[in-house]
Design a protein around this motif. Structure first.
Motif, PDB file in Angstrom:
ATOM      1  N   ALA A 368     -10.908 -16.920 -17.277  1.00  0.00           N
ATOM      2  CA  ALA A 368     -10.964 -16.099 -16.061  1.00  0.00           C
ATOM      3  C   ALA A 368     -11.793 -14.840 -16.296  1.00  0.00           C
ATOM      4  CB  ALA A 368      -9.547 -15.724 -15.623  1.00  0.00           C
ATOM      5  N   ASP A 369     -12.458 -14.383 -15.236  1.00  0.00           N
ATOM      6  CA  ASP A 369     -13.313 -13.203 -15.316  1.00  0.00           C
ATOM      7  C   ASP A 369     -12.524 -11.920 -15.062  1.00  0.00           C
ATOM      8  OD1 ASP A 369     -15.607 -14.711 -15.784  1.00  0.00           O
ATOM      9  OD2 ASP A 369     -16.006 -14.979 -13.643  1.00  0.00           O
ATOM     10  N   CYS A 370     -13.072 -10.816 -15.527  1.00  0.00           N
ATOM     11  CA  CYS A 370     -12.496  -9.495 -15.269  1.00  0.00           C
ATOM     12  C   CYS A 370     -12.699  -9.108 -13.804  1.00  0.00           C
ATOM     13  CB  CYS A 370     -13.175  -8.467 -16.171  1.00  0.00           C
ATOM     14  SG  CYS A 370     -12.664  -6.768 -15.871  1.00  0.00           S
ATOM     15  N   THR A 371     -11.660  -8.552 -13.186  1.00  0.00           N
ATOM     16  CA  THR A 371     -11.746  -8.106 -11.787  1.00  0.00           C
ATOM     17  C   THR A 371     -11.419  -6.629 -11.621  1.00  0.00           C
ATOM     18  OG1 THR A 371      -9.435  -8.698 -11.329  1.00  0.00           O
ATOM     19  CG2 THR A 371     -11.102 -10.410 -10.952  1.00  0.00           C
ATOM     20  N   THR A 372     -11.225  -5.902 -12.715  1.00  0.00           N
ATOM     21  CA  THR A 372     -10.691  -4.543 -12.605  1.00  0.00           C
ATOM     22  C   THR A 372     -11.679  -3.534 -12.028  1.00  0.00           C
ATOM     23  OG1 THR A 372     -11.304  -4.077 -14.906  1.00  0.00           O
ATOM     24  CG2 THR A 372      -9.073  -4.882 -14.495  1.00  0.00           C
ATOM     25  N   ALA A 373     -12.966  -3.859 -12.047  1.00  0.00           N
ATOM     26  CA  ALA A 373     -13.952  -2.938 -11.472  1.00  0.00           C
ATOM     27  C   ALA A 373     -14.022  -3.054  -9.956  1.00  0.00           C
ATOM     28  CB  ALA A 373     -15.335  -3.198 -12.069  1.00  0.00           C
ATOM     29  N   ASP A 374     -13.436  -4.103  -9.407  1.00  0.00           N
ATOM     30  CA  ASP A 374     -13.570  -4.379  -7.979  1.00  0.00           C
ATOM     31  C   ASP A 374     -12.292  -4.155  -7.186  1.00  0.00           C
ATOM     32  OD1 ASP A 374     -16.281  -5.333  -8.363  1.00  0.00           O
ATOM     33  OD2 ASP A 374     -15.397  -7.157  -9.194  1.00  0.00           O
ATOM     34  N   GLU A 375     -11.138  -4.228  -7.846  1.00  0.00           N
ATOM     35  CA  GLU A 375      -9.860  -4.133  -7.144  1.00  0.00           C
ATOM     36  C   GLU A 375      -9.286  -2.726  -7.283  1.00  0.00           C
ATOM     37  OE1 GLU A 375      -8.670  -6.476  -5.324  1.00  0.00           O
ATOM     38  OE2 GLU A 375     -10.106  -8.049  -5.899  1.00  0.00           O
ATOM     39  N   ARG A 376      -8.963  -2.099  -6.147  1.00  0.00           N
ATOM     40  CA  ARG A 376      -8.382  -0.760  -6.189  1.00  0.00           C
ATOM     41  C   ARG A 376      -7.010  -0.784  -6.838  1.00  0.00           C
ATOM     42  NH1 ARG A 376     -10.097   3.543  -3.038  1.00  0.00           N
ATOM     43  NH2 ARG A 376      -8.020   4.094  -2.289  1.00  0.00           N
ATOM     44  N   LEU A 377      -6.670   0.315  -7.481  1.00  0.00           N
ATOM     45  CA  LEU A 377      -5.370   0.437  -8.105  1.00  0.00           C
ATOM     46  C   LEU A 377      -4.279   0.545  -7.046  1.00  0.00           C
ATOM     47  CD1 LEU A 377      -6.354   2.951 -10.902  1.00  0.00           C
ATOM     48  CD2 LEU A 377      -5.501   0.628 -11.277  1.00  0.00           C
ATOM     49  N   PRO A 378      -3.097   0.031  -7.317  1.00  0.00           N
ATOM     50  CA  PRO A 378      -2.012   0.151  -6.342  1.00  0.00           C
ATOM     51  C   PRO A 378      -1.669   1.625  -6.116  1.00  0.00           C
ATOM     52  CG  PRO A 378      -1.170  -0.588  -8.454  1.00  0.00           C
ATOM     53  CD  PRO A 378      -2.660  -0.651  -8.548  1.00  0.00           C
ATOM     54  N   GLY A 379      -1.474   1.979  -4.848  1.00  0.00           N
ATOM     55  CA  GLY A 379      -1.145   3.353  -4.517  1.00  0.00           C
ATOM     56  C   GLY A 379      -2.333   4.293  -4.517  1.00  0.00           C
ATOM     57  N   ALA A 380      -3.548   3.751  -4.655  1.00  0.00           N
ATOM     58  CA  ALA A 380      -4.728   4.611  -4.764  1.00  0.00           C
ATOM     59  C   ALA A 380      -4.855   5.582  -3.606  1.00  0.00           C
ATOM     60  CB  ALA A 380      -5.994   3.754  -4.875  1.00  0.00           C
ATOM     61  N   SER A 381      -4.468   5.158  -2.417  1.00  0.00           N
ATOM     62  CA  SER A 381      -4.557   6.038  -1.259  1.00  0.00           C
ATOM     63  C   SER A 381      -3.196   6.600  -0.850  1.00  0.00           C
ATOM     64  CB  SER A 381      -5.199   5.288  -0.076  1.00  0.00           C
ATOM     65  OG  SER A 381      -4.671   4.009   0.086  1.00  0.00           O
ATOM     66  N   GLU A 382      -2.204   6.480  -1.748  1.00  0.00           N
ATOM     67  CA  GLU A 382      -0.854   6.971  -1.466  1.00  0.00           C
ATOM     68  C   GLU A 382      -0.377   7.827  -2.642  1.00  0.00           C
ATOM     69  OE1 GLU A 382       1.776   3.764   0.273  1.00  0.00           O
ATOM     70  OE2 GLU A 382       0.182   2.547  -0.612  1.00  0.00           O
ATOM     71  N   PRO A 383      -0.706   9.102  -2.657  1.00  0.00           N
ATOM     72  CA  PRO A 383      -0.307   9.950  -3.792  1.00  0.00           C
ATOM     73  C   PRO A 383       1.182   9.896  -4.107  1.00  0.00           C
ATOM     74  CG  PRO A 383      -1.859  11.112  -2.384  1.00  0.00           C
ATOM     75  CD  PRO A 383      -1.514   9.842  -1.674  1.00  0.00           C
ATOM     76  N   ALA A 384       2.013   9.841  -3.087  1.00  0.00           N
ATOM     77  CA  ALA A 384       3.459   9.815  -3.338  1.00  0.00           C
ATOM     78  C   ALA A 384       3.859   8.547  -4.081  1.00  0.00           C
ATOM     79  CB  ALA A 384       4.219   9.922  -2.016  1.00  0.00           C
ATOM     80  N   ARG A 385       3.201   7.437  -3.773  1.00  0.00           N
ATOM     81  CA  ARG A 385       3.510   6.183  -4.480  1.00  0.00           C
ATOM     82  C   ARG A 385       3.049   6.263  -5.929  1.00  0.00           C
ATOM     83  NH1 ARG A 385       0.938   0.258  -3.203  1.00  0.00           N
ATOM     84  NH2 ARG A 385       2.292  -0.969  -4.589  1.00  0.00           N
ATOM     85  N   LEU A 386       1.884   6.835  -6.147  1.00  0.00           N
ATOM     86  CA  LEU A 386       1.407   7.023  -7.518  1.00  0.00           C
ATOM     87  C   LEU A 386       2.383   7.878  -8.314  1.00  0.00           C
ATOM     88  CD1 LEU A 386      -2.394   7.668  -6.856  1.00  0.00           C
ATOM     89  CD2 LEU A 386      -1.419   5.672  -8.016  1.00  0.00           C
ATOM     90  N   ASP A 387       2.853   8.940  -7.706  1.00  0.00           N
ATOM     91  CA  ASP A 387       3.773   9.831  -8.396  1.00  0.00           C
ATOM     92  C   ASP A 387       5.113   9.152  -8.676  1.00  0.00           C
ATOM     93  OD1 ASP A 387       1.745  11.649  -8.254  1.00  0.00           O
ATOM     94  OD2 ASP A 387       2.640  12.850  -6.656  1.00  0.00           O
ATOM     95  N   ALA A 388       5.499   8.219  -7.805  1.00  0.00           N
ATOM     96  CA  ALA A 388       6.717   7.451  -8.059  1.00  0.00           C
ATOM     97  C   ALA A 388       6.529   6.550  -9.285  1.00  0.00           C
ATOM     98  CB  ALA A 388       7.084   6.617  -6.837  1.00  0.00           C
ATOM     99  N   PHE A 389       5.334   5.982  -9.430  1.00  0.00           N
ATOM    100  CA  PHE A 389       5.042   5.201 -10.638  1.00  0.00           C
ATOM    101  C   PHE A 389       5.157   6.079 -11.883  1.00  0.00           C
ATOM    102  CE2 PHE A 389       1.938   2.401  -8.007  1.00  0.00           C
ATOM    103  CZ  PHE A 389       2.971   1.562  -7.617  1.00  0.00           C
ATOM    104  N   VAL A 390       4.615   7.291 -11.805  1.00  0.00           N
ATOM    105  CA  VAL A 390       4.674   8.205 -12.952  1.00  0.00           C
ATOM    106  C   VAL A 390       6.125   8.457 -13.349  1.00  0.00           C
ATOM    107  CG1 VAL A 390       4.163  10.544 -13.756  1.00  0.00           C
ATOM    108  CG2 VAL A 390       2.453   9.292 -12.418  1.00  0.00           C
ATOM    109  N   ARG A 391       6.969   8.730 -12.374  1.00  0.00           N
ATOM    110  CA  ARG A 391       8.383   8.984 -12.676  1.00  0.00           C
ATOM    111  C   ARG A 391       9.051   7.740 -13.253  1.00  0.00           C
ATOM    112  NH1 ARG A 391       7.816  11.625  -7.691  1.00  0.00           N
ATOM    113  NH2 ARG A 391       8.760   9.856  -6.595  1.00  0.00           N
TER     114      ARG A 391
END
Length: 410
Positions: A368-391
């Motif tokens: 399988a090929d790498c797809t990480t350059a093309d797919e946005r990270l989860p929560g990329a447009s949701e700062p609160a969701r990103l911060d929940a991941f951090v916690r």
């Protein structure tokens, strides 16, 4: 308790979580283990600069090009894991004009967008800039929030089937017939993992893990101090346009700026001196660019340790030279199912992960090929969701402690 996994990734910084994300997206069964919370090491203790490549343009063109490409990718996939600032390289009256000219020419040759302005124009953009700034150069630098970045990569890996184990230090490794057959975990995990392949992505600790495996990774870790002070309204990253030295970068963080850094060799990345002179020197040198930081209230101070690879440092002369990354296949050490990835920088974490995942997939027979350059990270447009991941992943490092969770505090 025993568990099995196709790929065991040791290390929960940006590179380790990036490798786990890449492999999981390719359908590999992945387990990532980190001895503390995510971003507890080098990634979460950096100055958070998203390099445009300009810092390395005249010294290492290929690495500068890699930074530029990854800068663009991370802006595309990272969302609120990055801040869309610019960068300003400033030449003070005592700085060598030829160095500025060489950097500008190298940037132009590499396709790094620049705009040269005189001192008055630079001070119009940054009113507190020093009076003796002769000229300056705009470049497409930015700011990374490493706590969010590592946590988002881990969350995406988990969404694609990976297991993320924090507070799970490696306590023992068993090697039989030239292969790692089991890895014992302590802490909250208290289990034994039986992997098909092992990736050592532990930064400055790579030598210690390699020793446990029966391989050799020669590291030359160096510490650097970061000082965060109160200062509101700085838009661009400020870089002193001279040969890299102590106190030559200022990174904007909303109502604070991060001043950095020093470079001092350490023997033990867990136990080293926190020298007051490093703080004093960093503040003094950064104040040559932005005088108000000399007396600005200090908010927090921290040190990070760079995962430098000893053979490269010895061959290339240490500080001032761009530091690429190295992927070490331990087959030559007699351990056929293990590799270590060392060196590099936060900006190129995704490229380091892709290169490492390519090797692992080759060893596992995955096409399988790498797809990480093309797919946005989860929560990329949701700062609160990103911060929940951090916690959730206990991933708060000092670099971005003032920024993570700031939306909910406003």
């Amino acid at each position: 308790m025993d568990s099995r996994t196709d790929a065991l990734v040791i290390g929960g910084g940006a590179t380790g979580t990036g490798i786990a994300r890449d492999l999981a997206r390719r359908g590999v069964d992945v387990t990532l283990v980190e001895r503390d919370g995510l971003s507890s090491g080098t990634s979460g203790r950096s100055h958070g600069l998203l390099h445009s490549g300009a810092r390395y343009a005249e010294a290492d063109g290929p690495e500068a090009e890699a930074c530029l490409e990854e800068n663009r990718i991370l802006r595309r996939i990272g969302g609120a894991c990055v801040r869309e600032t610019r960068g300003l390289f400033v030449q003070l009256a005592d700085d060598e004009p030829a160095y500025f000219d060489a950097k500008r020419d190298a940037c132009e040759d590499l396709g790094i967008e620049t705009e040269v302005v005189d001192g008055d124009a630079a001070r119009e953009a940054v009113p507190d800039l020093a009076d003796d700034v002769d000229r300056a150069m705009w470049v497409p630098d930015g700011v990374v929030l490493p706590s969010r970045l590592s946590a988002a990569n881990a969350a995406d890996a988990r969404e694609h089937g990976a297991r993320i184990r924090t507070h799970a230090p490696v306590t023992d490794v068993t090697v039989e017939d030239g292969r790692v057959t089991s890895v014992a975990l302590g802490g909250d995990a208290d289990e034994t993992v039986r992997p098909t392949y092992v990736v050592n992505a532990t930064g400055p600790h790579a030598g210690r893990i390699a020793d446990m495996v029966g391989a050799t990774v020669e590291m030359r870790p160096t510490r650097g101090v970061m000082v965060s002070v109160e200062y509101d309204g700085l838009e661009p990253v400020l870089n002193r346009c001279r040969e890299p030295d102590d106190g030559d970068i200022i990174v904007p963080h909303g109502g604070e700026v991060v001043l950095g850094t020093t470079s001092v060799s350490v023997d033990d990345p867990d136990d080293y001196e926190h020298a007051e002179w490093e703080i004093t020197e960093t503040v003094r040198e950064c104040a040559a660019m932005l005088p108000p930081v000399a007396t600005a209230p200090r908010v927090r101070t921290w040190w990070g340790v760079r995962p430098l690879y000893e053979p490269e440092e010895a061959a290339r002369g240490g500080r001032g030279i761009s530091r690429g990354f190295h992927l070490l296949d331990h087959t030559d050490d007699g351990v056929a199912n293990c590799c270590s990835v060392v060196g590099g920088k936060l900006t190129t974490y995704r490229r380091m992960a892709e290169t490492t995942a390519d090797l692992v997939c080759d060893r596992l027979g995955v096409t399988a090929d790498c797809t990480t350059a093309d797919e946005r990270l989860p929560g990329a447009s949701e700062p609160a969701r990103l911060d929940a991941f951090v916690r959730e992943f206990d991933g708060q490092g000092p670099t971005d402690a003032d920024l993570v969770g700031s939306e909910s505090r406003d």
